[in-house]
Design a protein around this motif. Structure first.
Motif, PDB file in Angstrom:
ATOM      1  N   ARG A 115     -21.852  -4.531   3.213  1.00 32.29           N
ATOM      2  CA  ARG A 115     -23.362  -5.045   3.534  1.00 32.29           C
ATOM      3  C   ARG A 115     -24.438  -4.213   3.684  1.00 32.29           C
ATOM      4  O   ARG A 115     -25.472  -4.243   3.555  1.00 32.29           O
ATOM      5  CB  ARG A 115     -22.938  -6.241   4.594  1.00 32.29           C
ATOM      6  CG  ARG A 115     -22.343  -5.496   5.898  1.00 32.29           C
ATOM      7  CD  ARG A 115     -22.346  -6.570   6.964  1.00 32.29           C
ATOM      8  NE  ARG A 115     -21.635  -6.061   8.080  1.00 32.29           N
ATOM      9  CZ  ARG A 115     -21.547  -6.555   9.390  1.00 32.29           C
ATOM     10  NH1 ARG A 115     -22.094  -7.602   9.413  1.00 32.29           N
ATOM     11  NH2 ARG A 115     -20.887  -5.915  10.323  1.00 32.29           N
ATOM     12  N   ASN A 116     -23.697  -3.183   4.491  1.00 26.96           N
ATOM     13  CA  ASN A 116     -24.741  -1.959   4.854  1.00 26.96           C
ATOM     14  C   ASN A 116     -25.468  -1.385   3.505  1.00 26.96           C
ATOM     15  O   ASN A 116     -26.648  -0.975   3.621  1.00 26.96           O
ATOM     16  CB  ASN A 116     -24.274  -0.856   5.662  1.00 26.96           C
ATOM     17  CG  ASN A 116     -23.593  -1.458   6.772  1.00 26.96           C
ATOM     18  OD1 ASN A 116     -22.314  -2.079   6.616  1.00 26.96           O
ATOM     19  ND2 ASN A 116     -24.052  -1.501   8.052  1.00 26.96           N
ATOM     20  N   MET A 117     -24.549  -1.307   2.655  1.00 26.06           N
ATOM     21  CA  MET A 117     -25.136  -0.546   1.571  1.00 26.06           C
ATOM     22  C   MET A 117     -26.090  -1.510   0.800  1.00 26.06           C
ATOM     23  O   MET A 117     -26.859  -1.246   0.291  1.00 26.06           O
ATOM     24  CB  MET A 117     -24.184  -0.023   0.550  1.00 26.06           C
ATOM     25  CG  MET A 117     -23.305   1.168   0.632  1.00 26.06           C
ATOM     26  SD  MET A 117     -22.200   1.515  -0.367  1.00 26.06           S
ATOM     27  CE  MET A 117     -20.688   0.773   0.188  1.00 26.06           C
ATOM     28  N   VAL A 118     -25.660  -2.788   0.694  1.00 24.31           N
ATOM     29  CA  VAL A 118     -26.620  -3.720   0.037  1.00 24.31           C
ATOM     30  C   VAL A 118     -28.027  -3.878   0.877  1.00 24.31           C
ATOM     31  O   VAL A 118     -28.938  -3.675   0.166  1.00 24.31           O
ATOM     32  CB  VAL A 118     -25.831  -5.294   0.010  1.00 24.31           C
ATOM     33  CG1 VAL A 118     -26.842  -6.469  -0.213  1.00 24.31           C
ATOM     34  CG2 VAL A 118     -24.705  -5.269  -0.928  1.00 24.31           C
ATOM     35  N   THR A 119     -27.964  -3.630   2.134  1.00 28.23           N
ATOM     36  CA  THR A 119     -29.156  -3.475   3.034  1.00 28.23           C
ATOM     37  C   THR A 119     -30.160  -2.520   2.646  1.00 28.23           C
ATOM     38  O   THR A 119     -30.992  -2.676   2.343  1.00 28.23           O
ATOM     39  CB  THR A 119     -28.796  -3.674   4.590  1.00 28.23           C
ATOM     40  OG1 THR A 119     -27.866  -4.983   4.715  1.00 28.23           O
ATOM     41  CG2 THR A 119     -29.897  -3.829   5.365  1.00 28.23           C
ATOM     42  N   GLY A 120     -29.396  -1.520   2.635  1.00 27.98           N
ATOM     43  CA  GLY A 120     -29.952  -0.242   2.328  1.00 27.98           C
ATOM     44  C   GLY A 120     -30.657  -0.099   0.839  1.00 27.98           C
ATOM     45  O   GLY A 120     -31.654   0.424   0.515  1.00 27.98           O
ATOM     46  N   ALA A 121     -29.898  -0.664   0.019  1.00 32.31           N
ATOM     47  CA  ALA A 121     -30.353  -0.847  -1.643  1.00 32.31           C
ATOM     48  C   ALA A 121     -31.408  -1.737  -1.669  1.00 32.31           C
ATOM     49  O   ALA A 121     -32.453  -1.505  -2.277  1.00 32.31           O
ATOM     50  CB  ALA A 121     -29.180  -1.104  -2.314  1.00 32.31           C
ATOM     51  N   SER A 122     -31.508  -2.707  -0.841  1.00 31.99           N
ATOM     52  CA  SER A 122     -32.541  -3.821  -1.104  1.00 31.99           C
ATOM     53  C   SER A 122     -33.740  -3.150  -0.678  1.00 31.99           C
ATOM     54  O   SER A 122     -34.956  -3.610  -1.054  1.00 31.99           O
ATOM     55  CB  SER A 122     -32.284  -5.079   0.008  1.00 31.99           C
ATOM     56  OG  SER A 122     -32.636  -4.821   1.223  1.00 31.99           O
ATOM     57  N   ASN A 123     -34.056  -1.947   0.079  1.00 39.94           N
ATOM     58  CA  ASN A 123     -35.000  -1.524   0.639  1.00 39.94           C
ATOM     59  C   ASN A 123     -35.401  -0.199  -0.114  1.00 39.94           C
ATOM     60  O   ASN A 123     -36.163   0.623   0.620  1.00 39.94           O
ATOM     61  CB  ASN A 123     -35.000  -1.145   2.164  1.00 39.94           C
ATOM     62  CG  ASN A 123     -34.984  -2.620   2.808  1.00 39.94           C
ATOM     63  OD1 ASN A 123     -35.953  -3.661   2.739  1.00 39.94           O
ATOM     64  ND2 ASN A 123     -34.094  -2.693   3.742  1.00 39.94           N
ATOM     65  N   SER A 124     -34.855  -0.146  -1.055  1.00 42.48           N
ATOM     66  CA  SER A 124     -34.951   1.403  -1.973  1.00 42.48           C
ATOM     67  C   SER A 124     -35.601   1.296  -3.346  1.00 42.48           C
ATOM     68  O   SER A 124     -35.299   0.035  -4.001  1.00 42.48           O
ATOM     69  CB  SER A 124     -33.624   2.164  -2.085  1.00 42.48           C
ATOM     70  OG  SER A 124     -33.193   2.324  -0.662  1.00 42.48           O
ATOM     71  N   ASP A 125     -36.239   2.150  -3.680  1.00 40.03           N
ATOM     72  CA  ASP A 125     -36.669   2.270  -5.195  1.00 40.03           C
ATOM     73  C   ASP A 125     -35.497   2.902  -6.227  1.00 40.03           C
ATOM     74  O   ASP A 125     -35.677   2.662  -7.422  1.00 40.03           O
ATOM     75  CB  ASP A 125     -37.939   3.096  -5.513  1.00 40.03           C
ATOM     76  CG  ASP A 125     -38.840   2.599  -4.331  1.00 40.03           C
ATOM     77  OD1 ASP A 125     -39.315   1.399  -4.277  1.00 40.03           O
ATOM     78  OD2 ASP A 125     -39.510   3.420  -3.649  1.00 40.03           O
ATOM     79  N   LEU A 126     -34.691   3.935  -5.680  1.00 42.07           N
ATOM     80  CA  LEU A 126     -33.994   4.534  -6.204  1.00 42.07           C
ATOM     81  C   LEU A 126     -32.575   4.944  -5.471  1.00 42.07           C
ATOM     82  O   LEU A 126     -32.709   4.768  -4.266  1.00 42.07           O
ATOM     83  CB  LEU A 126     -34.782   5.949  -6.358  1.00 42.07           C
ATOM     84  CG  LEU A 126     -33.915   7.124  -6.959  1.00 42.07           C
ATOM     85  CD1 LEU A 126     -34.993   7.973  -7.720  1.00 42.07           C
ATOM     86  CD2 LEU A 126     -33.324   8.025  -6.072  1.00 42.07           C
TER      87      LEU A 126
END
Lengths: 436, 301
Positions: A115-126
């Motif tokens: 879930r932390n990775m999903v959160t981080g990825a949702s706020n990233s371009d790359l």
């Protein structure tokens, strides 16, 4: 001995700093892959660490085997984490060079932190995906890549790390690249860049390594500084959820009524034909205000105040869109769901869905499947536990005006809230209109 | 404006305005915590951009330790009359008089820790459900993990393990009665970003940010402005130095740096080359490596 920082961008001419843009990226990988070392190395070699932080680092007891500083310490945040030697959350790190400003979403890589990775990825371009050169593509690589494709990150950098442990071998690099290319194709990851690195030794992180002359690509930092990312601006879908209505109601501004919000995608121009959703009422833009001034147009990312030619009842939860490219409007939606709560999904209760400024009740009408994120197999299930990812159909109490996530992330994503705890329990990515 | 003209400062500004408007839209009784420091001054400018020509949908709240730099209070009062918004002041002295906190004694006595109680009382009295603050994630490593919307329990406590995931630009501000949310619109800004923004926007600051001649004493290796609150004795040698302050807090816990930077351009140059990160000049973080984490758990900003 403390090496005092010499900032890379100190030679920038005044004024240039205002022309830089921002790149948000996230890193998937575990401590074992050298993820924290990689981030530490980016910060350290780009001289973004200030002396007192460096001093704290030097005073710490953690050292590499050869006695050099353990750069991983730079990304450990909380006392609880330092005690346990793990990263339990998303930490945001900042650095800049003379070409760009960067925000790193640093997330742990183990399966219990999906879930932390999903959160981080949702706020990233790359996304940076770390592969240990000694181990090649492993289960975790597939899992991280699946999350990247689920969150529709268009730009992926595969850092093949620990090249120093495999004698900087080109053959090792090539075979891992081939193995990964098969996964990328399966997951429909289109733009993948491969870089052989040693985070520990600093090879190909900031500077090109002299140990891998066979590699003719860019160093990681060079790549991050120069890659073009700006999908939302190019979209034809002009979208602005209304956050707040500005109505001063003073004598001189008696009729002032401005719709305040941030443009999710596309652009708006004065005289554009727009539709207010979900009501479907149409009007035209009469005025665009931002930064205390009137503008002829405004584009994706900007926080603005829009005015319409007609006096319509509009409030928070409505969305203004260009009439030429209206989104879907439905109450039954097929979506990917990542479950983020320790309490499992309960199909018998009503949840709340928050989609931009709109909040309404919803039910899970059907669970289609969940995915084994290590093997990508689809599994039948009747519930979702923490970190489970799969496909559902949900039904909302009020219609949502949305785009498909694969076409428009910000208008295609939503969260589920458990009304009993008020916690954010799910991330939703809309995939299809399931209404009839 | 086309995409080539959009810079990172525009992006950070647009994000902060978006967050402020989410506060307005999601909460019944928000407040903006105003310290008189450059970060909260930046928030006021962002709030003007978010809500003008309307009024702010929240008052400004200042927790006054009574040990302020006089320049800060002058600045605050001038600013309030310029922007025409409501100011609520919570006095640490009141908390002391009511016996809710006990004044520290000794040479290093500070009211910095006491202000948490005054803040929580002010929140409770006014029934604030959201407090906007100027904290940034780059300040300190416990703050690197702070959410934009940070839920506090009825004791004002922050629990790093109960933080809500924040996906895309969706902030979940739903709370139970008694809880409140701390909101940090400039989370993603660095110290340098704030200064560049202040320069770009030509925002006026309290004079103590700029180099000036001042009576100082050296305490624990740091330069402190000479003031009666510091419980000075014969061991403290007052010297006259050219200094400025990088952060503005209580006089008892904000150290000065020697500087001749009396223009904003000079300050920006100085920060770029600075050998000490910003919070290195805050005595309150020096107590222990996890000082900030512990104070945040206890209800600090």
């Amino acid at each position: 001995m403390i090496k005092y920082p010499r900032l890379l961008w100190k030679t920038v001419r005044r004024g240039d700093i205002f022309n830089m843009d921002l790149l948000k990226f996230f890193t998937a990988g575990s401590v074992d892959d050298g993820k924290s070392t990689l981030i530490g190395r980016l910060l350290y070699d780009s001289e973004s660490i200030l002396a007192d932080q460096l001093e704290a680092l030097q005073q710490s007891n953690r050292k590499n085997d050869d006695g050099t500083i353990d750069l991983a310490i730079l990304t450990d945040g909380l006392k609880a984490e330092r005690e346990q030697g793990i990263t339990i959350d998303v930490a945001y790190k900042y650095f800049q060079t003379d070409r760009r400003k960067f925000i790193i979403a640093d997330t742990p890589g183990h399966i219990q932190y999906t879930r932390n990775m999903v959160t981080g990825a949702s706020n990233s371009d790359l996304a940076i995906i770390l592969v240990d050169a000694r181990n090649g593509v492993v289960e975790q690589t597939i899992r991280h890549s699946f999350l990247v494709s689920l969150l529709e990150l268009k730009h992926v950098v595969v850092c093949i790390n620990k090249m120093d442990m495999v004698a900087y071998s080109e053959d090792v690099f090539n075979s891992i690249r081939e193995a990964y290319a098969a996964i990328a194709e399966k997951l429909n990851l289109k733009e993948v860049t491969y870089i052989p690195v040693s985070a520990l030794k600093g090879d190909n992180i900031v500077n090109k390594s002299d140990k891998m002359s066979w590699y003719d690509g860019k160093s990681l930092l060079d790549h991050l500084e120069t890659i073009e990312v700006n999908e939302a601006v190019l979209s034809h879908q002009a979208r602005m959820p209304v956050q707040w209505v500005i109505r001063p109601q003073t004598d001189e501004l008696h009729d002032y009524r401005g719709y305040a919000g941030r443009i999710l995608s596309g652009s708006f121009h004065v005289n554009d034909k727009i539709t207010v959703l979900p009501s479907g009422i149409r009007s035209e833009i009469s005025k665009i205000e931002t930064n205390f001034t009137e503008q002829g147009e405004a584009e994706s990312g900007m926080s603005v105040t829009l005015h319409l030619k007609d006096n319509i009842d509009i409030g928070r939860g409505d969305i203004l869109v260009n009439t030429s490219h209206e989104p879907l409007v439905a109450q039954e939606i097929e979506a990917d769901l990542c479950w983020m709560d320790t309490r499992p999904l309960d199909s018998s209760i009503m949840y709340l869905i928050q989609h931009n400024s709109k909040v309404t009740k919803c039910k899970i009408r059907e669970i289609l499947h969940k995915v084994n994120i290590n093997t990508l197999e689809k599994i039948e299930t009747d519930t979702f536990q923490l970190n489970d990812i799969g496909r559902i159909v949900l039904k909302t109490a009020e219609p949502l005006a949305f785009d498909l996530y694969q076409e428009n992330k910000l208008n295609g994503g939503a969260i589920l809230i458990d009304p009993r705890t008020n916690l954010t329990v799910g991330a939703l990515m809309f995939r299809a209109n399931a209404g009839y | 404006m086309n995409k080539q003209d959009t810079t990172y400062l525009d992006q950070l500004e647009a994000e902060a305005i978006y967050i402020l408007r989410e506060v307005a839209g999601q909460f019944e009784k928000p407040a903006l915590l105003f310290s008189g420091g450059k970060d909260s001054i930046t928030l006021v400018r962002l709030a003007e951009k978010a809500f003008r020509p309307g009024k702010f949908p929240f008052p400004l709240v200042h927790i006054d330790t009574g040990h302020n730099f006089p320049e800060t209070i002058t600045y605050r009062d001038n600013m309030i009359s310029r922007i025409g918004e409501k100011l609520i002041v919570g006095y640490v002295q009141d908390s002391i008089d009511q016996g809710k906190v006990i004044e520290q004694t000794g040479k290093n006595a500070s009211r910095n820790a006491l202000q948490t109680v005054t803040l929580l009382d002010t929140i409770a009295e006014n029934k604030f459900d959201a407090c906007i603050g100027g904290a940034r994630r780059d300040e300190e490593k416990a703050r690197a993990k702070e959410r934009i919307f940070s839920v506090r329990d009825e004791f004002g406590q922050w629990d790093p393990k109960r933080q809500r995931p924040e996906l895309w630009n969706i902030y979940n501000g739903r709370i139970h009665k008694g809880e409140n949310v701390r909101v940090f619109p400039i989370s993603n800004w660095t110290e340098l970003d704030v200064w560049n923004y202040i320069r770009r926007e030509k925002i006026e600051l309290p004079s103590i940010y700029f180099a000036h001649e001042r009576e100082v004493i050296t305490r624990n290796g740091q330069l402190m402005a000479a003031a009666e609150f510091l419980n000075m004795d014969h061991e403290d040698h007052i010297e006259l130095k050219n200094v400025r302050f990088r952060t503005v807090g209580d006089m008892t816990c904000t150290a000065a740096v020697e500087s001749h930077a009396d223009q904003i351009d000079d300050i920006i140059e100085e920060i770029k080359f600075s050998k000490i990160s910003e919070r290195g000049a805050r005595m309150d973080d020096k107590v222990s490596e996890a000082a900030m984490e512990d104070r945040k758990k206890g209800g600090y900003f």
